[in-house]
Motif scaffolding. Sequence first.
Motif, short mmCIF file in Angstrom:
data_model
loop_
_atom_site.label_atom_id
_atom_site.label_comp_id
_atom_site.label_asym_id
_atom_site.label_seq_id
_atom_site.Cartn_x
_atom_site.Cartn_y
_atom_site.Cartn_z
N LEU A 59 -20.44 3.14 -1.14
CA LEU A 59 -21.31 2.35 -2.01
C LEU A 59 -21.97 1.21 -1.22
CD1 LEU A 59 -22.46 1.57 -4.79
CD2 LEU A 59 -20.36 0.26 -5.17
N ASP A 60 -21.18 0.53 -0.41
CA ASP A 60 -21.75 -0.55 0.40
C ASP A 60 -22.84 -0.01 1.33
OD1 ASP A 60 -20.04 -2.39 -0.75
OD2 ASP A 60 -18.55 -2.29 0.88
N TYR A 61 -22.60 1.13 1.93
CA TYR A 61 -23.57 1.71 2.84
C TYR A 61 -24.84 2.14 2.09
CZ TYR A 61 -25.63 4.56 6.52
OH TYR A 61 -26.50 5.10 7.45
N VAL A 62 -24.67 2.73 0.92
CA VAL A 62 -25.84 3.15 0.13
C VAL A 62 -26.65 1.93 -0.29
CG1 VAL A 62 -26.53 4.19 -2.07
CG2 VAL A 62 -24.81 5.32 -0.66
N GLU A 63 -25.99 0.85 -0.67
CA GLU A 63 -26.72 -0.37 -1.04
C GLU A 63 -27.46 -0.94 0.17
OE1 GLU A 63 -23.64 -2.74 -2.91
OE2 GLU A 63 -24.07 -1.86 -4.88
N PHE A 64 -26.85 -0.85 1.34
CA PHE A 64 -27.53 -1.28 2.56
C PHE A 64 -28.78 -0.42 2.80
CE2 PHE A 64 -28.14 -0.20 7.07
CZ PHE A 64 -28.60 -1.42 7.54
N LEU A 65 -28.62 0.89 2.72
CA LEU A 65 -29.77 1.78 2.92
C LEU A 65 -30.87 1.50 1.89
CD1 LEU A 65 -28.00 5.19 3.67
CD2 LEU A 65 -29.20 3.69 5.30
N LYS A 116 -38.83 3.34 -3.80
CA LYS A 116 -39.24 2.89 -5.12
C LYS A 116 -38.18 1.90 -5.62
CE LYS A 116 -37.17 6.96 -7.23
NZ LYS A 116 -37.36 8.15 -8.03
N PRO A 117 -38.53 1.06 -6.58
CA PRO A 117 -37.56 0.08 -7.07
C PRO A 117 -36.41 0.77 -7.81
CG PRO A 117 -39.63 -0.06 -8.30
CD PRO A 117 -39.83 0.93 -7.20
N ALA A 118 -35.25 0.14 -7.75
CA ALA A 118 -34.08 0.67 -8.46
C ALA A 118 -34.33 0.62 -9.96
CB ALA A 118 -32.85 -0.15 -8.11
N PRO A 119 -33.75 1.57 -10.69
CA PRO A 119 -33.93 1.53 -12.15
C PRO A 119 -33.37 0.24 -12.72
CG PRO A 119 -32.55 3.41 -11.46
CD PRO A 119 -32.91 2.65 -10.25
N VAL A 120 -34.01 -0.25 -13.77
CA VAL A 120 -33.58 -1.47 -14.43
C VAL A 120 -32.29 -1.20 -15.19
CG1 VAL A 120 -34.24 -3.22 -16.13
CG2 VAL A 120 -35.97 -2.23 -14.63
#
Length: 145
Positions: free
Chosen positions: A25-31, A38-42
Amino acid sequence: MNPYVRDRINRKLETLSDERLYQILDYVEFLESKYAEKPAPVTNVFQKFTDGVEDTLRAGGLAAGTVVEAVGFLNKAMGVLNNVAQTTKTVATDVVSTARTVADQIGAPPSGAAPSSAPVSSAPAPAAPSPSEPPVELRNQPPAA
């Protein structure tokens, strides 16, 4: 997102411990922060709160299993609050619908409509006393001498 890649990633993730999943999860958030196209879903307020609590617990050094249990509890609470919000919205919609139906049945203008100049009551308005007549309280008294 390509559904085949997503399914393949999910199959691989199912074999890992919670501790390794948090690393991923930390790595995906870094990527995401570096390369998102595109922006992350709200997310709603409840999800943002849960994510914040989860991040705080992880930063505090709690075991991954403890964090997972806490987040599971928060997600259950979030589900209850979402159900309450949805039920409240449904009840409010029903109340407005019923009020409009009743207003239509009694012939009142619907809410938001301009009021008509016709009186709402069908009973005649009481006649006002003429200016030359004394008020009702004084009519039945003997004249002052």
